[in-house]
Design a protein around this motif. Structure first.
Motif, PDB file in Angstrom:
ATOM      1  N   ARG A   1     -23.703 -21.348  20.349  1.00 54.91           N
ATOM      2  CA  ARG A   1     -24.301 -20.213  21.064  1.00 54.91           C
ATOM      3  C   ARG A   1     -24.924 -20.665  22.378  1.00 54.91           C
ATOM      4  NH1 ARG A   1     -25.583 -18.248  15.787  1.00 54.91           N
ATOM      5  NH2 ARG A   1     -27.665 -19.178  15.809  1.00 54.91           N
ATOM      6  N   LEU A   2     -25.427 -21.895  22.373  1.00 56.49           N
ATOM      7  CA  LEU A   2     -26.031 -22.443  23.594  1.00 56.49           C
ATOM      8  C   LEU A   2     -24.970 -22.978  24.546  1.00 56.49           C
ATOM      9  CD1 LEU A   2     -28.961 -24.349  21.844  1.00 56.49           C
ATOM     10  CD2 LEU A   2     -29.212 -22.344  23.326  1.00 56.49           C
ATOM     11  N   SER A   3     -23.859 -23.472  23.985  1.00 55.59           N
ATOM     12  CA  SER A   3     -22.811 -24.080  24.814  1.00 55.59           C
ATOM     13  C   SER A   3     -21.450 -23.704  24.238  1.00 55.59           C
ATOM     14  CB  SER A   3     -22.989 -25.605  24.834  1.00 55.59           C
ATOM     15  OG  SER A   3     -22.064 -26.223  25.672  1.00 55.59           O
ATOM     16  N   PRO A   4     -20.982 -22.475  24.488  1.00 58.18           N
ATOM     17  CA  PRO A   4     -19.794 -21.951  23.796  1.00 58.18           C
ATOM     18  C   PRO A   4     -18.481 -22.628  24.153  1.00 58.18           C
ATOM     19  CG  PRO A   4     -20.603 -20.394  25.431  1.00 58.18           C
ATOM     20  CD  PRO A   4     -21.628 -21.468  25.335  1.00 58.18           C
ATOM     21  N   GLN A   5     -18.445 -23.456  25.175  1.00 59.03           N
ATOM     22  CA  GLN A   5     -17.208 -24.134  25.560  1.00 59.03           C
ATOM     23  C   GLN A   5     -17.203 -25.599  25.142  1.00 59.03           C
ATOM     24  OE1 GLN A   5     -14.598 -22.338  27.003  1.00 59.03           O
ATOM     25  NE2 GLN A   5     -15.995 -20.701  26.379  1.00 59.03           N
ATOM     26  N   ARG A   6     -18.075 -25.984  24.243  1.00 59.87           N
ATOM     27  CA  ARG A   6     -18.211 -27.392  23.866  1.00 59.87           C
ATOM     28  C   ARG A   6     -17.220 -27.729  22.748  1.00 59.87           C
ATOM     29  NH1 ARG A   6     -23.892 -30.502  22.402  1.00 59.87           N
ATOM     30  NH2 ARG A   6     -22.953 -32.527  21.929  1.00 59.87           N
ATOM     31  N   ALA A   7     -16.148 -28.390  23.098  1.00 55.50           N
ATOM     32  CA  ALA A   7     -15.088 -28.696  22.129  1.00 55.50           C
ATOM     33  C   ALA A   7     -15.602 -29.564  20.989  1.00 55.50           C
ATOM     34  CB  ALA A   7     -13.930 -29.388  22.837  1.00 55.50           C
ATOM     35  N   GLU A   8     -16.484 -30.525  21.313  1.00 57.18           N
ATOM     36  CA  GLU A   8     -16.986 -31.444  20.282  1.00 57.18           C
ATOM     37  C   GLU A   8     -17.742 -30.679  19.195  1.00 57.18           C
ATOM     38  OE1 GLU A   8     -17.352 -31.781  23.490  1.00 57.18           O
ATOM     39  OE2 GLU A   8     -16.320 -33.642  24.029  1.00 57.18           O
ATOM     40  N   ALA A   9     -18.454 -29.619  19.587  1.00 54.69           N
ATOM     41  CA  ALA A   9     -19.211 -28.856  18.591  1.00 54.69           C
ATOM     42  C   ALA A   9     -18.276 -28.079  17.669  1.00 54.69           C
ATOM     43  CB  ALA A   9     -20.190 -27.917  19.285  1.00 54.69           C
ATOM     44  N   TYR A  10     -17.183 -27.533  18.211  1.00 49.83           N
ATOM     45  CA  TYR A  10     -16.204 -26.866  17.343  1.00 49.83           C
ATOM     46  C   TYR A  10     -15.589 -27.866  16.373  1.00 49.83           C
ATOM     47  CZ  TYR A  10     -16.193 -22.389  19.794  1.00 49.83           C
ATOM     48  OH  TYR A  10     -16.549 -21.164  20.308  1.00 49.83           O
ATOM     49  N   HIS A  11     -15.298 -29.066  16.859  1.00 46.22           N
ATOM     50  CA  HIS A  11     -14.742 -30.111  15.998  1.00 46.22           C
ATOM     51  C   HIS A  11     -15.713 -30.459  14.876  1.00 46.22           C
ATOM     52  CE1 HIS A  11     -14.653 -34.530  15.132  1.00 46.22           C
ATOM     53  NE2 HIS A  11     -13.406 -34.250  14.847  1.00 46.22           N
TER      54      HIS A  11
ATOM     55  N   ALA B   1      -9.678 -22.838  11.890  1.00 45.38           N
ATOM     56  CA  ALA B   1      -9.827 -22.098  13.154  1.00 45.38           C
ATOM     57  C   ALA B   1     -10.724 -22.855  14.125  1.00 45.38           C
ATOM     58  CB  ALA B   1     -10.390 -20.711  12.872  1.00 45.38           C
ATOM     59  N   SER B   2     -11.768 -23.498  13.594  1.00 45.03           N
ATOM     60  CA  SER B   2     -12.693 -24.236  14.452  1.00 45.03           C
ATOM     61  C   SER B   2     -12.008 -25.433  15.102  1.00 45.03           C
ATOM     62  CB  SER B   2     -13.904 -24.687  13.624  1.00 45.03           C
ATOM     63  OG  SER B   2     -14.938 -25.155  14.449  1.00 45.03           O
ATOM     64  N   GLN B   3     -11.204 -26.167  14.329  1.00 43.60           N
ATOM     65  CA  GLN B   3     -10.489 -27.311  14.907  1.00 43.60           C
ATOM     66  C   GLN B   3      -9.462 -26.848  15.941  1.00 43.60           C
ATOM     67  OE1 GLN B   3     -11.520 -30.176  14.639  1.00 43.60           O
ATOM     68  NE2 GLN B   3     -12.477 -30.481  12.640  1.00 43.60           N
ATOM     69  N   ARG B   4      -8.803 -25.735  15.659  1.00 43.86           N
ATOM     70  CA  ARG B   4      -7.810 -25.243  16.620  1.00 43.86           C
ATOM     71  C   ARG B   4      -8.495 -24.784  17.912  1.00 43.86           C
ATOM     72  NH1 ARG B   4      -2.829 -25.246  14.481  1.00 43.86           N
ATOM     73  NH2 ARG B   4      -2.582 -25.057  12.214  1.00 43.86           N
ATOM     74  N   THR B   5      -9.689 -24.215  17.811  1.00 49.68           N
ATOM     75  CA  THR B   5     -10.431 -23.831  19.012  1.00 49.68           C
ATOM     76  C   THR B   5     -10.814 -25.065  19.818  1.00 49.68           C
ATOM     77  OG1 THR B   5     -11.308 -21.881  17.882  1.00 49.68           O
ATOM     78  CG2 THR B   5     -12.456 -22.601  19.878  1.00 49.68           C
ATOM     79  N   ALA B   6     -11.231 -26.112  19.126  1.00 50.20           N
ATOM     80  CA  ALA B   6     -11.553 -27.362  19.823  1.00 50.20           C
ATOM     81  C   ALA B   6     -10.354 -27.856  20.616  1.00 50.20           C
ATOM     82  CB  ALA B   6     -12.012 -28.422  18.820  1.00 50.20           C
ATOM     83  N   LEU B   7      -9.165 -27.704  20.043  1.00 43.93           N
ATOM     84  CA  LEU B   7      -7.953 -28.186  20.713  1.00 43.93           C
ATOM     85  C   LEU B   7      -7.524 -27.265  21.858  1.00 43.93           C
ATOM     86  CD1 LEU B   7      -6.071 -29.441  17.559  1.00 43.93           C
ATOM     87  CD2 LEU B   7      -6.876 -30.837  19.470  1.00 43.93           C
ATOM     88  N   VAL B   8      -7.831 -25.987  21.777  1.00 42.11           N
ATOM     89  CA  VAL B   8      -7.577 -25.100  22.912  1.00 42.11           C
ATOM     90  C   VAL B   8      -8.448 -25.520  24.093  1.00 42.11           C
ATOM     91  CG1 VAL B   8      -7.872 -22.734  23.762  1.00 42.11           C
ATOM     92  CG2 VAL B   8      -6.798 -23.144  21.530  1.00 42.11           C
ATOM     93  N   LEU B   9      -9.713 -25.835  23.785  1.00 41.95           N
ATOM     94  CA  LEU B   9     -10.639 -26.237  24.846  1.00 41.95           C
ATOM     95  C   LEU B   9     -10.322 -27.632  25.381  1.00 41.95           C
ATOM     96  CD1 LEU B   9     -13.945 -24.940  23.212  1.00 41.95           C
ATOM     97  CD2 LEU B   9     -12.808 -23.990  25.237  1.00 41.95           C
ATOM     98  N   ARG B  10      -9.784 -28.486  24.491  1.00 46.85           N
ATOM     99  CA  ARG B  10      -9.506 -29.865  24.903  1.00 46.85           C
ATOM    100  C   ARG B  10      -8.250 -30.355  24.189  1.00 46.85           C
ATOM    101  NH1 ARG B  10     -13.637 -34.716  23.614  1.00 46.85           N
ATOM    102  NH2 ARG B  10     -12.082 -36.347  23.651  1.00 46.85           N
TER     103      ARG B  10
ATOM    104  N   ALA C   1      -9.440 -36.797  17.871  1.00 46.55           N
ATOM    105  CA  ALA C   1     -10.128 -36.631  16.588  1.00 46.55           C
ATOM    106  C   ALA C   1      -9.907 -35.237  16.012  1.00 46.55           C
ATOM    107  CB  ALA C   1     -11.622 -36.902  16.752  1.00 46.55           C
ATOM    108  N   ALA C   2      -9.832 -34.218  16.881  1.00 45.87           N
ATOM    109  CA  ALA C   2      -9.594 -32.857  16.392  1.00 45.87           C
ATOM    110  C   ALA C   2      -8.184 -32.727  15.830  1.00 45.87           C
ATOM    111  CB  ALA C   2      -9.829 -31.849  17.502  1.00 45.87           C
ATOM    112  N   HIS C   3      -7.189 -33.345  16.480  1.00 39.43           N
ATOM    113  CA  HIS C   3      -5.834 -33.353  15.910  1.00 39.43           C
ATOM    114  C   HIS C   3      -5.859 -33.999  14.526  1.00 39.43           C
ATOM    115  CE1 HIS C   3      -3.426 -31.819  19.218  1.00 39.43           C
ATOM    116  NE2 HIS C   3      -4.057 -32.616  20.075  1.00 39.43           N
TER     117      HIS C   3
END
Length: 658
Positions: free
Chosen positions: A137-147, A169-178, A183-185
């Motif tokens: 919520r504080l940093s919605p584009q942070r791929a590491e947090a989704y991972h 879904a969270s890991q796939r969002t991390a991969l969309v962002l990065r 590690a997310a793969h």
């Protein structure tokens, strides 16, 4: 002339560019001029951390907080150092203090979430996921947090299928962002394995390795999937590369694949390497080497090796003494010397799964031998027919965990018409079961608990025959429709009744209503499971006791000090019954090394049964209890005892379903 504020700014610049010695010298000069400069103390503490002097760093940051207690970033950094030292509870408290000061401090939310995720345990997983969501919520584009959120959700997915979907879904969002997030793969691949999608998982691991070639964790996980997919030679390559990349845990997996390929000489070399390598699965290597030597009849060699073995990378040279004694006892068992096996482990106390299995089976075999009997297990009459096995049934968890795994496996086998093969395990000896021994030659099935639960409950219909289903496993639901079947499987063999029945008979001689409580402490404290407070049960008993017909209270516990808390109800334990019965010339005697089976028999036959929170042992006894008219369990949130049903009604069929 430079002011203190200007000097501090210069020092911070030096610190950020990695010129730590210069920054540290300037911090010290600032503190000579202003000894109570909290910012300088804090930053000097951070420089000490970077230089590896963590204790000094903690001292300095705590001094800064004594002067300026509202420095949220200092609390957050203190937590990081405490976490480095493994002081997780203190670290979590420091992160919470930081958030009390500054609820929007993203680093503290992330730090607290990471601590809870790594600490593990059912109480922490949902809190960890909630903290990661606050980070987003504080940093919605942070791929590491989704991972990281995906990892926390996957842990919760052990009991919540929806969490696995969210984790994916969270890991796939991390991969969309990065998209180049290796590690997310990899962690998406691990999720897909748990969902049974092996081909897609392999694609994920290959993508991860294309980004970071020779990354040990990805190679290790790729080896798991290749082994499960029947690609044994590829798995050998992946595990070997993972080990060369520093993942010593891969050595035991490599040895397992080599053993399955019939390359036992190579497997033995790998296991001996694991026993001298830092970070390896030493306990697993001991178990596997012990089994390998026993299969080859090298009993005396095995006993000599494990008597002399010392792990070279432990401060305590006897760190794996119990595992070695277990291996020695196992060699005596394999050689048919049951009394020698019992003697080796007599008086030894441990919590390891293999130790428990070998010690208990040795004790049960000794009883049979003294009756002039032995347990001859059948072979599978036709291994060409669909079958399943769980070679790990006796290596993860103890009695109740093993039995609950067995229940899931057998429900699965019976639903789809497969024959179930099992290794020697305590439940197989204690209960009147006749499953055949493992025939071998099956592909491993990792992370199977969700898939098997969905298969036995009808949520999916893609069964997998001819697999070795590996622990950990457990049944997520205990449906009423299975009760009679499960209870019919799990009855003690007649040979054991002379040891367990006298305990119930002695209780019945004392009263008409046996109230049995299980109070678990021990490893529950270490693993941070919910602890059942005795005061909750005392308050409940005060209301219940007058309504019962000549009640007698039996306490089964691993912490005898708790029995005194129930003094007003004249409680008895196994030791009390044995002592009183001895004076009367009775037959109640502690079953040395197997007392847990006598306690279990009481719990399984009591008229009123109270279980311990999160205890598979007492919950299994409740599932098998045909006599009790009341079952109760702790309600930790309400801090009281409540009634419950061990077996739950099956979900209603959808409208239109016959």
């Amino acid at each position: 002339m430079t002011t203190v504020a200007e000097a501090l700014q210069i020092a911070v610049g030096l610190h950020r560019t990695g010129r730590l010695d210069e920054a540290r010298s300037l911090y010290l000069r600032i503190l000579e001029a202003d000894p109570r400069n909290a910012a300088a103390l804090h930053l000097l503490g951070l420089s000490e951390r970077r230089l590896g002097r963590r204790d000094k760093a903690i001292e300095l940051i705590r001094a800064a907080l004594d002067i300026a207690p509202d420095m949220a970033d200092a609390c957050c950094n203190l937590a990081g150092i405490l976490s480095d030292l493994g002081r997780v509870d203190e670290a979590a408290a420091a992160q919470r203090r930081a958030l009390a000061i500054d609820p929007a401090l993203e680093a503290a939310h992330h730090g607290l979430a990471s601590l809870l995720c790594s600490r593990g345990g059912p109480r922490d997983w949902s809190a960890s996921a909630a903290s990661f969501r606050r980070v987003l919520r504080l940093s919605p584009q942070r791929a590491e947090a989704y991972h990281d959120l995906g990892i926390a959700l996957r842990q919760g997915g052990a009991v919540d299928a929806g969490a696995l979907v969210q984790a994916e879904a969270s890991q796939r969002t991390a991969l969309v962002l990065r998209p180049d997030f290796a590690a997310a793969h990899m962690n998406l691949g691990n999720l897909l394995v748990e969902l049974g999608q092996l081909d897609e998982a392999l694609v994920c691991f290959r993508r991860s390795l294309a980004i970071e070639p020779e990354q040990g964790s990805a190679l290790y996980n790729q080896g798991n999937v290749e082994h499960a997919a029947g690609l044994a030679d590829a798995a050998v390559d992946s595990y070997a590369r993972a080990a060369r990349a520093g993942v010593a845990l891969a050595l035991t997996r490599l040895a397992d694949v080599l053993t399955g390929l019939g390359r036992e000489g190579e497997a033995e070399q790998v296991l001996r390497l694991a026993l001298t390598s830092p970070g390896s699965d030493v306990a697993g290597a001991i178990d596997m080497l012990s089994a390998l030597l026993a299969r080859q009849g090298r009993y005396e060699e095995s006993r000599r090796f494990f008597a002399d073995y010392r792990y070279p990378h432990a401060g305590d040279p006897n760190r794996f003494r119990i595992e070695c004694l277990t291996a020695i006892a196992e060699s005596w068992l394999a050689a048919g010397e049951v009394d020698r096996a019992v003697e080796v482990l007599a008086g030894v106390h441990g919590h390891g799964s293999r130790f428990f299995t070998v010690k208990s089976i040795a004790g049960l075999q000794q009883v049979l031998a003294r009756q002039g009997k032995r347990l001859d297990r059948p072979a599978n009459p036709d291994p060409s027919q669909p079958r399943i096995c769980s070679s790990t049934l006796a290596t993860h968890g103890r009695f109740a965990h093993n039995v609950l795994e067995y229940v899931l496996l057998r429900l699965y086998a019976e639903k789809f018409g497969y024959r179930l093969e099992t290794p020697d395990w305590v439940g197989g000896y204690y209960f009147d079961l006749d499953d055949p021994r493992p025939t071998g030659g099956l592909k491993p099935m990792h992370f199977a608990r969700r898939i098997l639960n969905d298969l036995v409950t009808g949520r999916r219909d893609d069964p997998r025959p001819d697999v070795d289903i590996l622990s950990p496993l457990f049944l997520f639901e205990h449906r009423e429709e299975w009760r009679e079947r499960v209870q019919s499987w799990l009855r003690p063999r007649p040979e054991w009744l002379g040891h367990v029945d006298p305990v119930m008979q002695a209780l019945k001689a004392r009263g008409n209503t046996v109230v049995a409580l299980h109070i678990r402490r021990g490893d529950f404290v270490w693993f941070r499971y919910t602890i059942t407070e005795t005061s909750w049960y005392v308050d409940w008993l005060k209301a219940l006791w007058p309504t019962l017909d000549r009640p007698v209270l039996y306490i089964a516990t691993d912490d005898p000090a708790t029995i005194a808390d129930f003094a007003e109800f004249a409680p008895v334990s196994l030791d009390d019954l044995a002592r009183d019965d001895l004076a009367k010339g009775g037959s109640v005697k502690p079953w040395t090394g197997l007392e847990f089976l006598q306690d279990f028999h009481v719990l399984m036959n009591a008229d009123v049964l109270g279980v311990s929170a999160h205890s598979g042992y007492s919950q299994l006894a409740a599932l098998l209890n045909r006599n009790a008219r009341l079952f109760v369990e702790p309600d930790a949130s309400a801090r009281r005892i409540k009634a419950y049903s061990p077996w739950t009604a099956s979900p209603a069929a959808p409208s239109g379903t016959p």
